[in-house]
Design a protein around this motif. Sequence first.
Motif, PDB file in Angstrom:
ATOM      1  N   UNK A  85       0.800  -1.233   0.000  1.00  0.00           N
ATOM      2  CA  UNK A  85       0.000   0.000   0.000  1.00  0.00           C
ATOM      3  C   UNK A  85       0.832   1.283   0.000  1.00  0.00           C
ATOM      4  N   UNK A  86       2.143   1.164  -0.172  1.00  0.00           N
ATOM      5  CA  UNK A  86       2.996   2.352  -0.192  1.00  0.00           C
ATOM      6  C   UNK A  86       3.113   2.909  -1.608  1.00  0.00           C
ATOM      7  N   UNK A  87       3.690   4.096  -1.705  1.00  0.00           N
ATOM      8  CA  UNK A  87       3.962   4.719  -3.000  1.00  0.00           C
ATOM      9  C   UNK A  87       5.454   4.654  -3.271  1.00  0.00           C
ATOM     10  N   UNK A  88       5.817   4.056  -4.396  1.00  0.00           N
ATOM     11  CA  UNK A  88       7.229   3.925  -4.756  1.00  0.00           C
ATOM     12  C   UNK A  88       7.468   4.551  -6.125  1.00  0.00           C
ATOM     13  N   UNK A  89       8.711   4.905  -6.360  1.00  0.00           N
ATOM     14  CA  UNK A  89       9.103   5.550  -7.612  1.00  0.00           C
ATOM     15  C   UNK A  89      10.156   4.699  -8.310  1.00  0.00           C
ATOM     16  N   UNK A  90       9.951   4.467  -9.600  1.00  0.00           N
ATOM     17  CA  UNK A  90      10.989   3.890 -10.447  1.00  0.00           C
ATOM     18  C   UNK A  90      11.493   5.029 -11.310  1.00  0.00           C
ATOM     19  N   UNK A  91      12.631   5.600 -10.921  1.00  0.00           N
ATOM     20  CA  UNK A  91      13.184   6.772 -11.602  1.00  0.00           C
ATOM     21  C   UNK A  91      14.148   6.311 -12.690  1.00  0.00           C
ATOM     22  N   UNK A  92      13.792   6.579 -13.931  1.00  0.00           N
ATOM     23  CA  UNK A  92      14.521   6.022 -15.063  1.00  0.00           C
ATOM     24  C   UNK A  92      13.922   4.678 -15.410  1.00  0.00           C
ATOM     25  N   UNK A  93      12.599   4.639 -15.463  1.00  0.00           N
ATOM     26  CA  UNK A  93      11.879   3.373 -15.632  1.00  0.00           C
ATOM     27  C   UNK A  93      12.137   2.723 -16.980  1.00  0.00           C
ATOM     28  N   UNK A  94      12.527   3.514 -17.985  1.00  0.00           N
ATOM     29  CA  UNK A  94      12.820   2.941 -19.296  1.00  0.00           C
ATOM     30  C   UNK A  94      11.609   2.224 -19.871  1.00  0.00           C
ATOM     31  N   UNK A  95      11.810   0.990 -20.306  1.00  0.00           N
ATOM     32  CA  UNK A  95      10.724   0.202 -20.892  1.00  0.00           C
ATOM     33  C   UNK A  95       9.927  -0.560 -19.841  1.00  0.00           C
ATOM     34  N   UNK A  96      10.312  -0.409 -18.571  1.00  0.00           N
ATOM     35  CA  UNK A  96       9.501  -0.977 -17.503  1.00  0.00           C
ATOM     36  C   UNK A  96       9.954  -2.308 -16.937  1.00  0.00           C
ATOM     37  N   UNK A  97      11.239  -2.572 -16.969  1.00  0.00           N
ATOM     38  CA  UNK A  97      11.764  -3.841 -16.468  1.00  0.00           C
ATOM     39  C   UNK A  97      11.356  -4.098 -15.014  1.00  0.00           C
TER      40      UNK A  97
ATOM     41  N   UNK B 295       3.522  -5.480  -8.066  1.00  0.00           N
ATOM     42  CA  UNK B 295       3.115  -6.600  -7.195  1.00  0.00           C
ATOM     43  C   UNK B 295       3.484  -6.327  -5.747  1.00  0.00           C
ATOM     44  N   UNK B 296       4.621  -5.694  -5.520  1.00  0.00           N
ATOM     45  CA  UNK B 296       5.074  -5.453  -4.140  1.00  0.00           C
ATOM     46  C   UNK B 296       4.164  -4.481  -3.392  1.00  0.00           C
ATOM     47  N   UNK B 297       3.712  -3.432  -4.048  1.00  0.00           N
ATOM     48  CA  UNK B 297       2.887  -2.441  -3.335  1.00  0.00           C
ATOM     49  C   UNK B 297       1.420  -2.862  -3.278  1.00  0.00           C
ATOM     50  N   UNK B 298       0.993  -3.730  -4.199  1.00  0.00           N
ATOM     51  CA  UNK B 298      -0.385  -4.220  -4.177  1.00  0.00           C
ATOM     52  C   UNK B 298      -1.389  -3.224  -4.738  1.00  0.00           C
ATOM     53  N   UNK B 299      -2.628  -3.650  -4.724  1.00  0.00           N
ATOM     54  CA  UNK B 299      -3.702  -2.867  -5.348  1.00  0.00           C
ATOM     55  C   UNK B 299      -3.900  -1.509  -4.686  1.00  0.00           C
ATOM     56  N   UNK B 300      -3.600  -1.401  -3.410  1.00  0.00           N
ATOM     57  CA  UNK B 300      -3.789  -0.138  -2.698  1.00  0.00           C
ATOM     58  C   UNK B 300      -2.560   0.763  -2.765  1.00  0.00           C
TER      59      UNK B 300
ATOM     60  N   UNK C 102      -3.038  -1.437 -12.930  1.00  0.00           N
ATOM     61  CA  UNK C 102      -3.846  -0.271 -12.577  1.00  0.00           C
ATOM     62  C   UNK C 102      -3.171   0.636 -11.555  1.00  0.00           C
ATOM     63  N   UNK C 103      -2.204   0.101 -10.819  1.00  0.00           N
ATOM     64  CA  UNK C 103      -1.559   0.913  -9.776  1.00  0.00           C
ATOM     65  C   UNK C 103      -0.263   1.572 -10.260  1.00  0.00           C
ATOM     66  N   UNK C 104      -0.046   1.589 -11.571  1.00  0.00           N
ATOM     67  CA  UNK C 104       1.169   2.190 -12.147  1.00  0.00           C
ATOM     68  C   UNK C 104       0.809   3.449 -12.922  1.00  0.00           C
ATOM     69  N   UNK C 105       1.565   4.513 -12.666  1.00  0.00           N
ATOM     70  CA  UNK C 105       1.357   5.782 -13.371  1.00  0.00           C
ATOM     71  C   UNK C 105       2.651   6.217 -14.056  1.00  0.00           C
ATOM     72  N   UNK C 106       2.777   6.014 -15.368  1.00  0.00           N
ATOM     73  CA  UNK C 106       3.963   6.501 -16.091  1.00  0.00           C
ATOM     74  C   UNK C 106       3.907   8.019 -16.242  1.00  0.00           C
ATOM     75  N   UNK C 107       5.065   8.653 -16.143  1.00  0.00           N
ATOM     76  CA  UNK C 107       5.138  10.102 -16.283  1.00  0.00           C
ATOM     77  C   UNK C 107       6.413  10.507 -17.004  1.00  0.00           C
TER      78      UNK C 107
END
Length: 268
Positions: A114-126, A133-138, A164-169
């Motif tokens: 249920x936490x908010x995490x950032x993938x900085x430099x996400x690229x193609x999404x590896x 999956x780690x943060x879950x639906x919430x 649904x819990x991923x927001x690309x920016x």
Amino acid sequence: MSLTPRHTRLQALALSLLVACGAAAPEPAAPAAEPAPAASEPAGEAAPPASGAEPSNAEPAGHQHGGGHQHGAGHGFHKDFSDAKAFSASFDNPERDLWQQPEAVLDLMKIAPSSTVVDLGAGTGYFVPRLSRRVGAQGKVLALDVEPKMVEFLEKRVQENKLANVEPRVVATDDPQLTPGSVSRILIVNTWHHIGERPSYAKKLAAALDATGEVWIVDFTLEAKKGPPAEYRIPAEQVVRELEQGGLRAQLVDPEPLPDQYIVQARR
């Protein structure tokens, strides 16, 4: 037959005319010279490499942040990552799991549901599906990149996999554009060496962390056979200093499980 004086004079006159005409006649013109062969056209330049081809020392992962080519904190290693589909062939190659060990990295981070995490430099999404999956639906994953084509590619991937819990920016090269105190973990894999003005950038990351938030940087060692050219790599000790200059408390994770990379952890 005998010649009379008159005949003799006519003969002499005719002979004189023949000699005169022969002297006045122009000599035959010399054969025209063959035209000189045209100069050869200069050889064409070598054909450029095929679109999407990677140089032998290409990074297997990462993206660009700013320009430059020095170890100094004021510069980052600039590279064109606009051909997202071509890069995906290496970024998302299943063989990458052997040396990147993504699950081991995420285990170290202790990501809370249920936490908010950032993938900085996400690229193609590896890392994105794994973080999802780690943060879950919430929870929420903010997948950030400075390259619009990468984010466009990632948006399609998110839709296809129903994350649904991923927001690309798309974000600026000098600012992750995160709300202060809003995120629990920031993961930066094979990307820190692309960022320019890193101490200043680290200060913005520090501001984005919540009370127990952490920044995790994974990048290539100087000795690794993978990764960017050696002159663009940053020693782990320098990464620690740059994060500390940005107001974070940083340390090298030891022991760490990766064969070609180091891991640096930082918190407020």
